[in-house]
Write a protein that holds these residues in place. Sequence first.
Motif, short mmCIF file in Angstrom:
data_model
loop_
_atom_site.label_atom_id
_atom_site.label_comp_id
_atom_site.label_asym_id
_atom_site.label_seq_id
_atom_site.Cartn_x
_atom_site.Cartn_y
_atom_site.Cartn_z
N SER A 57 -58.03 -38.29 69.51
CA SER A 57 -57.24 -38.85 70.61
C SER A 57 -56.30 -39.95 70.13
CB SER A 57 -58.16 -39.41 71.69
OG SER A 57 -58.95 -38.39 72.24
N ALA A 120 -53.58 -35.06 74.11
CA ALA A 120 -54.80 -34.27 73.90
C ALA A 120 -54.90 -33.17 74.94
CB ALA A 120 -56.02 -35.18 73.95
N ASP A 121 -54.44 -33.44 76.17
CA ASP A 121 -54.47 -32.41 77.22
C ASP A 121 -53.58 -31.23 76.85
OD1 ASP A 121 -56.24 -33.90 78.73
OD2 ASP A 121 -54.67 -34.82 79.94
N GLU A 124 -55.24 -29.23 74.20
CA GLU A 124 -56.34 -28.43 74.76
C GLU A 124 -55.80 -27.18 75.45
OE1 GLU A 124 -59.87 -26.94 75.29
OE2 GLU A 124 -59.48 -28.73 74.09
N LYS A 125 -54.71 -27.28 76.18
CA LYS A 125 -54.10 -26.11 76.81
C LYS A 125 -53.65 -25.10 75.76
CE LYS A 125 -52.65 -28.35 81.03
NZ LYS A 125 -51.54 -28.85 81.85
N ARG A 127 -54.98 -24.77 72.81
CA ARG A 127 -56.20 -24.20 72.25
C ARG A 127 -56.75 -23.09 73.14
NH1 ARG A 127 -58.87 -29.81 69.97
NH2 ARG A 127 -58.02 -29.62 67.87
N GLN A 128 -56.58 -23.22 74.43
CA GLN A 128 -57.02 -22.15 75.35
C GLN A 128 -56.21 -20.88 75.09
OE1 GLN A 128 -56.70 -23.93 79.23
NE2 GLN A 128 -58.45 -25.29 78.88
#
Length: 163
Positions: A57, A120-121, A124-125, A127-128
């Motif tokens: 982060s 980070a959000d 993460e998206k 990574r999905q």
Amino acid sequence: MLKIIISALLFSLSCASYAALTVVADFGGESTAPLFEAITPPDDENSSPVQVVPLESAVFPVVSSRLHPGAVISRPLSLPGMTPLFILGDDPQSVHWLAQQRATLKSLNATGLVVNVASADRLEKLRQHADGLTLLPASGDDLAVRLQLDTYPVLITDSGLSQ
């Protein structure tokens, strides 16, 4: 006779190892304890706990000034032993490329470097969309210079780079 001399010599050497140490010099000085206060947990139960920020982060936003989304011209490389690597950002072109190349990237067991990502959000998206591929936030500027690269998304293998 020789055995007796060797035994006596070994005995005297072993006794010497038990002798007290001699202090040659002690110049005093200052304690180093204050230097470690920043990393030593407080003894006071009333003190507030330190907020720990996960390392990942702490790297956001990731900005690679030498790289931007665009077309990549495929070219051969000679990088023997290079593990397949791909570079992308969190932009729409990279997301679309990732969807198209996901099966190939998985078959190569390629690792992704996300060289431009705001938070980070957003990572993460991404990574999905990657569906299990490893994506790591990292600056790509050094790699861009070494490979004479200015655009992404791109796949880098031991034999070349391609989009």
